[in-house]
Scaffold this motif. Structure first.
Motif, PDB file in Angstrom:
ATOM      1  N   TYR A  47       0.796  -1.352   0.018  1.00  0.00           N
ATOM      2  CA  TYR A  47      -0.019  -0.043  -0.066  1.00  0.00           C
ATOM      3  C   TYR A  47       0.758   1.235  -0.016  1.00  0.00           C
ATOM      4  O   TYR A  47       0.564   2.011  -0.883  1.00  0.00           O
ATOM      5  N   ASN A  48       1.812   1.156   0.633  1.00  0.00           N
ATOM      6  CA  ASN A  48       2.733   2.396   0.999  1.00  0.00           C
ATOM      7  C   ASN A  48       3.376   2.511  -0.398  1.00  0.00           C
ATOM      8  O   ASN A  48       3.740   3.570  -1.183  1.00  0.00           O
ATOM      9  N   THR A  74       4.856  11.675   2.563  1.00  0.00           N
ATOM     10  CA  THR A  74       5.565  10.957   3.382  1.00  0.00           C
ATOM     11  C   THR A  74       4.818  10.624   4.715  1.00  0.00           C
ATOM     12  O   THR A  74       4.731   9.518   5.199  1.00  0.00           O
ATOM     13  N   ALA A  75       4.037  11.685   5.128  1.00  0.00           N
ATOM     14  CA  ALA A  75       3.077  11.410   6.562  1.00  0.00           C
ATOM     15  C   ALA A  75       2.197  10.383   6.321  1.00  0.00           C
ATOM     16  O   ALA A  75       1.937   9.703   7.064  1.00  0.00           O
ATOM     17  N   LEU A  76       1.410  10.283   5.259  1.00  0.00           N
ATOM     18  CA  LEU A  76       0.552   9.175   4.944  1.00  0.00           C
ATOM     19  C   LEU A  76       1.207   7.780   4.960  1.00  0.00           C
ATOM     20  O   LEU A  76       0.454   6.953   5.419  1.00  0.00           O
ATOM     21  N   ARG A  77       2.423   7.580   4.337  1.00  0.00           N
ATOM     22  CA  ARG A  77       2.936   6.500   4.182  1.00  0.00           C
ATOM     23  C   ARG A  77       3.695   6.000   5.686  1.00  0.00           C
ATOM     24  O   ARG A  77       3.461   4.819   6.251  1.00  0.00           O
ATOM     25  N   GLY A  81       2.412   2.705   8.177  1.00  0.00           N
ATOM     26  CA  GLY A  81       3.358   1.731   9.028  1.00  0.00           C
ATOM     27  C   GLY A  81       3.207   1.934  10.399  1.00  0.00           C
ATOM     28  O   GLY A  81       2.924   0.833  10.982  1.00  0.00           O
ATOM     29  N   ILE A  82       2.588   2.858  10.766  1.00  0.00           N
ATOM     30  CA  ILE A  82       2.308   3.024  12.196  1.00  0.00           C
ATOM     31  C   ILE A  82       0.896   2.386  12.608  1.00  0.00           C
ATOM     32  O   ILE A  82       0.808   1.462  13.640  1.00  0.00           O
ATOM     33  N   ALA A  83      -0.037   2.312  11.572  1.00  0.00           N
ATOM     34  CA  ALA A  83      -1.231   1.522  11.564  1.00  0.00           C
ATOM     35  C   ALA A  83      -0.970   0.140  11.585  1.00  0.00           C
ATOM     36  O   ALA A  83      -1.549  -0.608  12.513  1.00  0.00           O
TER      37      ALA A  83
END
Length: 123
Positions: A47-48, A74-77, A81-83
């Motif tokens: 997804y990233n 970058t923030a959305l990716r 990853g945090i999710a």
């Protein structure tokens, strides 16, 4: 950007093969949480990578049209990853955290290997 679409198509195939391998590993080995973590991480990693491809195409269009260049997302990716890590932390009995983090990086490792193979073949 056509080359980028071909790279992404190869990435999808490789990640789907990895997911099939994870399904087999999850079904037939006692370390189910490790294979579940690899699968979750690989899905979020793909997804990233998809987000990155989409943003790079938009970036290329903006440059060619002479418009102001937007962010590459970058923030959305990072949030994605945090999710993935949050899912692994919330159910640690089913999803292994370290394998989730490794799974997040697998598409980028595939990308590196793909570029090395491409340069060896064409140079």
């Amino acid at each position: 950007m056509q080359d980028l679409q071909l790279v992404y198509a190869r990435q999808k195939k490789l990640v789907f093969f990895l997911l099939a391998f994870c399904a087999l590993g999850w079904g037939f080995t006692p370390v189910q949480s490790v294979f579940a973590g690899l699968a979750i991480g690989s899905l979020f990693g793909l997804y990233n990578f998809w987000l990155l491809v989409r943003r790079l195409e938009k970036f290329d269009r903006s440059l060619s049209e002479g418009k102001k260049v937007a962010s590459l997302g970058t923030a959305l990716r990072f949030a994605s990853g945090i999710a993935a890590v949050a899912i692994a932390i919330s159910i640690p009995e089913h999803i292994h955290l370290a394998s989730t983090v490794i799974g997040l990086m697998i598409p980028y490792v595939y990308l590196l290997v793909d570029r090395i193979v491409y340069h060896v073949k064409h140079h």
